[in-house]
Each structure stands twice: as structure tokens, then as C-alpha cells.
Design an enzyme around this catalytic site. Structure first.
Site, PDB file in Angstrom:
ATOM      1  N   HIS A  99      -5.315 -20.492 -21.380  1.00  0.00           N
ATOM      2  CA  HIS A  99      -5.072 -20.618 -22.816  1.00  0.00           C
ATOM      3  C   HIS A  99      -6.114 -19.870 -23.632  1.00  0.00           C
ATOM      4  O   HIS A  99      -5.835 -19.484 -24.777  1.00  0.00           O
ATOM      5  CB  HIS A  99      -5.015 -22.094 -23.200  1.00  0.00           C
ATOM      6  N   HIS A 267       1.891 -22.228 -12.286  1.00  0.00           N
ATOM      7  CA  HIS A 267       2.452 -23.566 -12.110  1.00  0.00           C
ATOM      8  C   HIS A 267       2.495 -23.990 -10.644  1.00  0.00           C
ATOM      9  O   HIS A 267       3.083 -25.020 -10.317  1.00  0.00           O
ATOM     10  CB  HIS A 267       3.839 -23.630 -12.731  1.00  0.00           C
TER      11      HIS A 267
END
Length: 724
Positions: A99, A267
Site C-alpha cells: 500500500h 494474495h
């Protein structure tokens, strides 16, 4: 007396809003005022380091192995106040690094992990960054221990890279060298959305066309790094989400293969957290008693399985703390159906999943849960291009690991610029095209002899000045791309850019190239040296003798070393320094000029001195006379400032497109024409203060010195080797 008594009812010794709040900045009272703060946002007044502190020198002395060992140990050092999922912080730190890096966008090079900006608003309080405040606090003992040489920017990215290493991925490498900022990056336009997480409709002209999103924005909502995990505007539809995934990653210079690899690899580990709770405000609006934290969870009882971030709940794989092929095994091995998380968020869960494929609870391994997929994950299965790529990954895990590790390195290093800015033992030896590699240049030639040849080449001073400026002005301090090094102005796509005046450019390069070849110098060096020659001629015409500094050693990049597609985003659509813009935009010319100055790393004073000098030199695009407030064009003089401040002339708008005439007050005759990018220097109170300095009778020589210094700063902005 009570009116002056601070102890009277309602009295206060502080004038509210004057210094401690930003509800009423000057531009809120007077919206047309040009806000120059972006040119000084990271100035000396905000930096707590000593004046002589050099971060590059400090980084070179950093004990890299000790830092890496400390981060590695932290991965499984679960803390009671914020326990690790399954006893491993890997997923949290990968999300932190991701992020931090994921805010980068190719359009203007802003955002990204290179400055440690995740510590400040708005990023520190975006909904998508919930609980990353805890990740940074977990890292604090390591930052405290290693001090100045270890920047937050480096530590944040390192934590994610070490996390992958600790979970079994052979990562591609890591480069230290990022330098922290000390306040929010107010130059970044994150969008004009009405509220955080406003509908995507507010940043696209057509919701069905992801590419209609306003540039340079990339994320689908204000407050998200990429796309809404529940689907476009929270409506699950993997096919539609795929369009936004593709647009978002493309605006980060990622192709479909890199995008699929990042989605799969990102993920493969970690989980989403969706504890149903009444979550408190973000850090920027939380109470002081929260000690800088935000998103207080009243139901958090010190268990990893009660945390709340996105609202989705669950892991993507059966073994979320190890790198494996489990993500693709599950994605392609089961049919998936829409469900609601315990917090009420849309997520996809497998139909009739085998017990052995369920996921252990993050706190209690005796409890098993369904794995989940977001709408973006399902896009990897539904979109035909992404599916084909992911099927290749599924069949060849080694190919996936290599593709992901390279994409992760690109994601987390994209805004560091050339490899000369990388430090440490893990810098990959391979030159990557997105690093804009430039071959080493030759410095063993006679620059004085080259200058003589240039001076006798028949080129005019302004042809040489404009070519050098156009070559250097592409530099972006935001992601350290562009600039004169590499002479990419002679290559596609730059040689064809309208703002570079291709006909003039071809002529100048055709004359300079043989000179460079004969001397054994790079064309990049000779272009800059020619600009200096032209400038010195203009200085001499004004009665001054000043030699413009020059540093040899630039190299010439090749077509094969140039990522033409990503370089297209560096094309100037306006250049206030040359009084040009391609067309009329909603943004005022002076604001576009301010943006260019900020990307070049200039201060307001440097912008003023360069514009004033470029005008009197006659450097305008297409030989336009707007703003050329002098009767001796081609001479580096203070005439622009003197005539701009003279009361002998009155200013009159010609039309609504920002064009003006300066008329003699006595006769009414038009003396000069101008754009708003000229007259703002006389109308804006701050800019006028700088202009008046150079309009004074005693500062003609100072102007020449200051112009040369600012010019040289632009010419060497991309020469990191000079301070390495």
C-alpha cells in the site's frame, strides 16, 4: 476590560484558525490566488536533520545485514497488543509495503513508497490503509535502533520483501536509498471526490469505461489503493472489475502479466479482516488518548481473529504463511459463490470445499474457515486474458515465482529512479528497462574545444538554449525519471513531441551530433553544453562575463534501453517556462507552470528567475512574443522584471483565454502582449516580492548569477552520480 481578559467567559489566548488549523488558507478566502506552498513543502524549515546531513552517505554506512536480521526476527515475534495472524506478521507487512508503493501513478510520477509518505495524511488515514498504523508501530523499535541511516521509506518496503523471503519466496532483490519527507505531500492531487470512498462515478466520465477515469488518477475510489474489493461501486461483477484492475495497473506501468502475478502473489499469503464492530475514526481524527492510532475496535480482545480492516473476512489460501501454489489451486479447483462476511461485505467463497482445503483460524488452529476471494481475484478467472496468464502460472509455479518477484521489485522500486540510487548488498546486477538505464558516459574529452566548435556551428543562441531546456525539462523529482542524461530527446517518442518543436530539434541535433562524435563526447553532454554556450552568449550581450558550470559524463541511451510507452507520460502538454501549452485546459496556465516547477524540484525564487530570463532570451515556443518584455531580445537582462513592475504600462485582457496587452499609459499604444503565465508574476503578491528583487537597480548581476544557478540545477537534476 473584559474584552481583553483571556479568563473571561469564552476567552482564549490563541487566535483560532490562525496557525493550528487549515480551514481557512489564503486560497479559501481568495480562490484565484496561486498557492505556492507546493514549491516549499519539503524545505529546510520542515527537515529536522542537520544542515550538513547527507542521507546517501548515511545509507552507505548502514549495517544492512543487521537491519535485515532484525526485520526477519520481527516476522514471528507476535506482540500481545497486536498479535500476528497464525503467529506470523508476513501478511501485514506485505500489505504495508504494497500500500505504500501502490499509490504510485505513472501519469505524474507522484505517490509511491519512495518518501515514507504513508506516515502522513491523507494516506495514513485512508480506509484502505486501516490498521497499517499498527504495522508501522511494530517496526518502530527497529527504526529507533538503526537511526537516521534507515529511513522509514526503506524500512516499510524492506518489511514486505523480508516477509516474502521468510515465507519461502526467493525475492528478486532490494535497494536501500529512499529518503524520508517530513510532512504531507500537498502537491499530489488524489482526486476531487466529495467524500472518501465516493462512488467511482465521480472520477470517470463513463462508469462502463474504466479508461475514462481522470488522469493521473488510478484508484477507483478516493481512499483506496487500487479497486473496490467488493466490485465496482461495491457491486460484485468480476468482468467489470477486471476492466478497472487493468486500467489501474496500466496507470502504474504494469502490463497484464505483471498485474496477474501481483494479484496472485499478493494474495498467496495473509488474510482479510472483517470483525463486525463499531470501528472508531482514522488516525487523523482519533482522540489524543489513542496515541496516534486509529480505527479503535471496541470488540478487539487481543486476538488476531477479531481484527477489522476491509470488512471482508478470510484468507485466500489453505496455508496463508507460506509461498505456494495454493491460491491458483483453489481459484481453479472450485466453483465460487457470493457470500457476505460477518461484517456485511461481499466476498466469494468456494462451493462444497473439502475439509483439508479450509483455512485454520488466525488465533485458534482447531477452528477452520472457508477461504475467500475478492471480486478482483475472481477477475483473474473470468477475464479471458488474465485467465490464460494465470493458467500458465498454475502449470509452472517457477514461472509464477520469477514473474511475481520481478513485478514486486518493480512495484516497490519504481519511484527510485536510476539504479545509481540503489544501495546495499541485494541490488540486482541486471539493468531493467523501467529503470531507464543510461550507459556510462565519457568524460575524457576537451570540453573547451567542443564549446568552440558549437559556437562556430552557425546555431543561434536560442536554438541551443531551447534544445537543452527541452531535453532537461522532462525530469520529474516525483519518480526521478526524465532529464537530459541519456539524450532521449533524439529518440522516439520524444523527438516527435509537439512541445519539442521537431523541425527545430532535428536541425539542431543534426549539427550537434557530428561534433559529439568527433570529440568522443555523448550527444547528451553536447546538448547541455550547447545550451550553456548560447546562455553565455546572452550573458555577454548584457555586459557580464559569467561561465556556466558544466559537468561531463552523461551517456546516450539506445532505443532498446527506452521504454517508449511509459515515456509517453513524460510528454509536456504545457511549459510555462517557454510560455506554451498544447491547448486550453481547465487548469490555468500559471498552475500548470507551478506543477512543472515542482516536478523539476525548483523553489519559487528559482521559478521566477528562470521564467524572467527565458522570456528576455526569446525562448518562447514558436518564437511567440508573449511576455518578451524587452527591446533587446536575446540578452540576459532584468528587463522582464523592470517592465513588469513599471507603472508606465497598464494591463488589459484581450479575451477570456488568458491573453493580455500591456499598453503605454500616455499614448494607449500596445507595447507588449502577455499570457496569464507572465502577468501572474506581477499580480501575485508572493511572486511579485521575488520579481521586485530582480527589478531593483542593484541586482542586475545577482540576477545573472541566480539564473545560471537555477539553469544548472535543471541541467544536472538527473545526475545522481555527482552526489553518489
Amino acid at each position: 476590560m473584559d474584552g481583553n481578559n483571556v479568563n473571561a467567559t469564552g476567552g482564549c489566548p490563541v487566535m483560532h484558525g490562525s496557525n493550528t488549523t487549515v480551514e481557512r488558507p489564503v486560497t479559501s478566502w481568495w480562490p484565484k490566488s496561486l498557492n505556492l506552498d507546493i514549491l516549499h513543502q519539503h524545505g529546510a524549515r520542515t527537515n529536522p536533520m542537520d544542515v550538513d546531513y547527507n542521507h546517501r552517505d548515511a545509507v552507505k554506512a548502514l549495517d544492512y545485514e543487521a537491519v535485515k536480521a532484525d526485520v526477519q526476527a520481527l516476522m514471528t515475534d507476535s506482540q500481545d497488543w497486536w498479535p500476528a495472524d497464525w503467529g506470523h506478521y508476513g501478511g501485514l507487512f506485505i500489505r504495508l509495503a504494497w500500500h505504500a508503493a501502490g499509490s504510485y501513478r505513472l501519469g505524474d510520477g507522484r505517490g509511491g513508497a519512495g518518501t515514507g509518505n504513508l506516515r502522513f495524511a491523507p494516506l495514513n488515514s485512508w480506509p484502505d490503509n486501516a490498521s497499517l498504523d499498527k504495522a508501522r508501530r511494530l517496526l518502530w523499535p527497529i527504526k529507533k535502533k538503526h537511526g537516521n541511516a534507515l529511513s522509514w521509506a526503506d524500512l516499510i518496503v524492506l518489511s514486505g520483501t523480508i516477509a516474502y523471503d521468510s515465507m519461502g519466496l526467493n525475492t528478486f532483490g532490494f535497494g536501500f536509498g529512499r529518503e524520508d519527507i517530513w510532512g504531507p505531500e500537498i502537491d499530489i492531487n488524489w482526486g476531487n471526490d466529495s467524500v472518501l470512498l465516493a462512488p467511482t462515478d465521480e472520477r470517470v466520465t463513463n462508469i462502463e469505461d474504466a479508461n475514462s477515469m481522470y488522469n493521473p488518477l488510478a484508484a477507483s475510489h478516493m481512499g483506496l489503493i487500487y479497486v473496490n474489493p467488493e466490485g465496482v461501486n461495491g457491486n460484485p461483477n468480476p468482468a467489470s472489475t477486471a476492466k478497472y484492475v487493468r486500467m489501474t495497473f496500466l496507470r502504474m506501468a504494469m502490463n497484464d502479466e505483471e498485474t496477474a502475478a501481483l494479484t496472485v502473489g499478493g494474495h498467496t499469503v495473509g488474510k482479510c479482516h472483517g470483525m463486525e464492530a463499531n470501528i472508531g475514526p482514522a488516525p487523523e481524527e482519533a482522540s489524543m488518548s489513542e496515541a496516534g492510532f486509529g480505527w479503535n475496535n471496541p470488540n478487539f480482545n487481543g486476538k488476531a481473529n477479531t481484527a477489522h480492516t476491509s470488512g471482508l473476512e478470510g484468507a485466500w489460501t489453505t496455508n496463508p504463511t507460506q509461498w505456494d501454489n495454493g491460491y491458483l489451486d483453489l481459484l481453479f479447483g472450485y466453483e465460487w459463490e457470493l457470500k457476505k462476511s460477518r461484517a456485511g461485505a461481499w466476498q466469494w467463497e468456494p462451493v462444497n470445499i473439502a475439509e483439508e482445503h479450509k483455512v485454520p483460524d488466525a488465533s485458534d488452529p482447531s477452528i477452520k474457515h472457508n477461504p475467500i476471494m475478492t471480486d478482483a481475484d475472481m477477475a483473474m478467472k473470468v477475464d479471458p486474458i488474465y485467465r490464460e496468464i494465470c493458467e500458465r502460472f498454475h502449470k509452472d509455479p517457477t514461472y509464477l515465482a520469477d514473474t511475481f518477484s520481478r513485478a514486486w521489485f518493480k512495484l516497490t522500486h519504481r519511484d527510485m529512479g536510476p539504479k545509481v540510487n540503489y544501495y546495499g548488498p541485494d541490488v540486482p546486477p541486471e539493468d531493467l528497462i523501467w529503470q531507464d538505464p543510461v550507459p556510462a558516459g565519457n568524460a575524457d574529452y576537451d570540453a573547451a574545444a567542443v564549446k568552440d566548435k558549437i559556437a562556430n556551428s552557425g546555431l543561434t543562441a536560442i536554438e541551443m538554449v531551447n534544445t537543452a531546456w527541452d531535453s532537461a525539462r522532462t525530469f520529474r523529482s516525483s519518480d526521478k525519471r526524465g532529464g537530459a542524461n541519456g539524450a532521449r530527446i533524439r529518440l522516439s517518442p520524444q523527438k516527435n513531441w509537439e512541445g519539442n518543436e521537431p523541425i527545430r530539434l532535428e536541425k539542431v541535433l543534426g549539427i550537434l551530433a557530428p561534433i559529439a562524435l568527433d570529440a568522443g563526447a555523448s550527444l547528451a553532454d553536447v546538448i547541455v553544453l550547447a545550451g550553456n554556450v548560447g546562455l553565455e552568449q546572452a550573458i555577454k550581450a548584457g555586459g557580464h562575463i559569467v561561465e556556466v558550470p558544466f559537468e561531463k559524463g552523461r551517456g546516450d541511451a539506445t532505443e532498446e534501453q527506452t521504454d517508449g510507452d511509459s515515456f509517453s507520460d513524460l510528454e509536456p502538454l504545457a511549459d510555462g517556462f517557454r510560455n506554451w501549452q498544447k491547448e486550453i485546459y481547465a487548469v490555468r496556465p500559471e498552475e500548470l507552470m507551478l506543477d512543472r516547477a515542482q516536478l523539476l524540484g525548483l523553489t519559487a525564487a528559482e521559478m521566477v528567475v528562470l521564467v524572467g530570463g527565458m522570456r528576455v532570451l526569446g525562448a518562447n515556443y514558436g518564437e511567440s512574443k508573449h511576455g518578451v518584455f524587452t527591446d533587446r531580445e536575446g540578452t540576459l537582462s532584468t528587463d522582464f522584471f523592470v517592465n513588469l513592475t513599471s507603472m508606465a504600462y497598464s494591463w488589459h485582457p484581450v479575451d477570456n483565454d488568458g491573453f493580455y496587452e500591456l499598453c503605454d499609459r500616455k499614448t494607449g499604444a500596445v507595447k507588449w502582449t502577455a499570457t496569464s503565465a507572465d502577468l501572474v508574476f506581477g499580480s501575485n503578491s508572493i511572486l511579485r516580492a521575488y520579481v521586485e528583487v530582480y527589478a531593483q537597480d542593484d541586482n542586475a548581476e545577482k540576477f545573472v548569477r541566480d539564473f545560471v544557478a537555477a539553469w544548472t540545477k535543471v541541467m544536472i537534476a538527473d545526475r545522481y552520480d555527482l552526489v553518489a
